[in-house]
Scaffold this motif. Structure first.
Motif, short mmCIF file in Angstrom:
data_model
loop_
_atom_site.label_atom_id
_atom_site.label_comp_id
_atom_site.label_asym_id
_atom_site.label_seq_id
_atom_site.Cartn_x
_atom_site.Cartn_y
_atom_site.Cartn_z
N UNK A 273 0.86 -1.18 0.00
CA UNK A 273 0.00 0.00 0.00
C UNK A 273 0.89 1.23 0.00
N UNK A 274 0.75 2.07 -1.00
CA UNK A 274 1.63 3.22 -1.14
C UNK A 274 0.86 4.48 -1.46
N UNK A 275 1.47 5.62 -1.20
CA UNK A 275 0.85 6.90 -1.50
C UNK A 275 1.12 7.31 -2.94
N UNK A 276 2.20 6.81 -3.53
CA UNK A 276 2.61 7.23 -4.86
C UNK A 276 2.60 6.05 -5.82
N UNK A 277 1.92 6.22 -6.97
CA UNK A 277 1.82 5.10 -7.91
C UNK A 277 3.11 4.85 -8.67
N UNK A 278 4.09 5.78 -8.63
CA UNK A 278 5.38 5.55 -9.27
C UNK A 278 6.50 5.55 -8.24
N UNK A 279 6.18 5.18 -7.03
CA UNK A 279 7.16 5.13 -5.96
C UNK A 279 8.25 4.12 -6.30
N UNK A 280 9.51 4.55 -6.24
CA UNK A 280 10.62 3.65 -6.52
C UNK A 280 10.58 2.41 -5.63
N UNK A 281 10.09 2.58 -4.43
CA UNK A 281 10.07 1.48 -3.49
C UNK A 281 9.12 0.37 -3.93
N UNK A 282 8.10 0.72 -4.71
CA UNK A 282 7.15 -0.29 -5.16
C UNK A 282 7.84 -1.33 -6.03
N UNK A 283 8.70 -0.88 -6.95
CA UNK A 283 9.38 -1.82 -7.84
C UNK A 283 10.35 -2.70 -7.07
N UNK A 284 11.03 -2.11 -6.11
CA UNK A 284 11.92 -2.90 -5.27
C UNK A 284 11.12 -3.93 -4.47
N UNK A 285 9.91 -3.55 -4.04
CA UNK A 285 9.07 -4.47 -3.26
C UNK A 285 8.62 -5.65 -4.11
N UNK A 286 8.30 -5.40 -5.38
CA UNK A 286 7.93 -6.51 -6.26
C UNK A 286 9.11 -7.48 -6.42
N UNK A 287 10.31 -6.93 -6.54
CA UNK A 287 11.49 -7.79 -6.63
C UNK A 287 11.70 -8.56 -5.33
N UNK A 288 11.23 -7.99 -4.23
CA UNK A 288 11.40 -8.66 -2.94
C UNK A 288 10.36 -9.74 -2.71
N UNK A 289 9.39 -9.88 -3.60
CA UNK A 289 8.41 -10.95 -3.48
C UNK A 289 6.98 -10.51 -3.24
N UNK A 290 6.69 -9.20 -3.30
CA UNK A 290 5.32 -8.74 -3.13
C UNK A 290 4.47 -9.21 -4.30
N UNK A 291 3.18 -9.42 -4.04
CA UNK A 291 2.29 -9.92 -5.08
C UNK A 291 1.49 -8.82 -5.76
N UNK A 292 1.64 -7.59 -5.33
CA UNK A 292 0.93 -6.51 -5.98
C UNK A 292 0.98 -5.24 -5.16
N UNK A 293 0.32 -4.19 -5.66
CA UNK A 293 0.31 -2.94 -4.92
C UNK A 293 -0.98 -2.18 -5.18
N UNK A 294 -1.33 -1.32 -4.23
CA UNK A 294 -2.49 -0.44 -4.32
C UNK A 294 -2.10 0.94 -3.81
N UNK A 295 -2.79 1.94 -4.31
CA UNK A 295 -2.66 3.27 -3.73
C UNK A 295 -3.52 3.35 -2.48
N UNK A 296 -3.08 4.14 -1.52
CA UNK A 296 -3.86 4.29 -0.29
C UNK A 296 -5.16 5.04 -0.52
#
Length: 234
Positions: free
Chosen positions: A84-107
């Motif tokens: 769950x992130x505030x920014x849809x282009x947050x750099x951390x989101x891509x790193x999280x996917x590489x870390x094994x996350x299954x998806x993301x949503x905006x808050x």
């Protein structure tokens, strides 16, 4: 079956909001809360939730490292992480996917979309809506595989995202077709219609792909297809 959810955010009011949405949904239960990444790892180990709603920026241990530890820990392979992130282009989101996350949503997501995303992630199905999947993965594949913001241990849970094209030698021609269609954001029913096969057969092909390519879920199948050159971004 009741879906068990862990809510992770460093802001108590945000946690309360997400907890209220989850607890009010039939078939869902909240197994706990965490205000830091370290707490998230510990509570996940203790309660074994189906889905973790994970904030990114937190004290002590951020959501990326917490995700890596959760998806890589013994007995944690069944737990899915929804960032769950505030920014849809947050750099951390891509790193999280590489870390094994299954998806993301905006808050800012509507409650109904959050509930649907939890179900989707728990089922190991598509990331979110196909349009969101394509936009996210196309952006992901254009970026270099840079290391996460902080040094960390290897990422066994996300190994499928870095698998070389040669690993596709293990799949059949039909499975290759299915993988390419998954990468365009198609659901099992849409894949079945496109290939003139039954939905059950399409689901079987997807299962074989997950096993043969060592992918956690469809998100990582999509990323692997892009990296292997089966489809092109855009």
């Amino acid at each position: 079956m009741t879906l068990r959810v862990l809510v992770v955010d460093d802001q108590a009011l945000v946690r309360a909001g997400f907890r209220g949405i989850v607890a009010a949904t039939p078939g869902f239960s909240v197994v706990g809360e965490a205000g830091t990444g370290a707490e998230a790892v510990e509570v996940t180990r203790r309660t074994g939730p189906d889905v973790v709603l994970m904030d990114v920026r937190m004290p002590e241990l951020d959501g990326i490292e917490a995700t890596r530890q959760i998806t890589g820990q013994a007995g944690g392979s069944a737990t899915r992480v929804l960032i769950l992130t505030t920014f849809d282009l947050d750099e951390y989101v891509y790193a999280a996917l590489r870390a094994g996350a299954s998806g993301f949503l905006l808050k800012s997501t509507e409650p109904a979309e959050l509930v649907n995303a939890i179900r989707v992630i728990a089922a190991g199905d598509a990331l979110l809506a196909p349009s969101v999947t394509r936009r996210l993965v196309e952006e992901f594949t254009r970026r270099p595989a840079a290391p996460p913001p902080r040094p960390a241990a290897p990422e066994p849970a996300a190994a499928a995202t870095r698998a070389p094209a040669a690993s596709l030698a293990a799949i059949t021609g039909r499975e290759r077709e299915v993988l390419a269609l998954i990468a365009t954001g198609l659901s099992n029913s849409e894949i079945a219609a496109r290939l003139s096969i039954s939905e059950a057969t399409a689901k079987t092909h997807v299962g074989h792909l997950l096993t043969k390519l060592g992918a956690r879920d469809r998100v990582h199948l999509v990323i692997l297809a892009f990296q292997a050159g089966l489809v092109s971004a855009g």
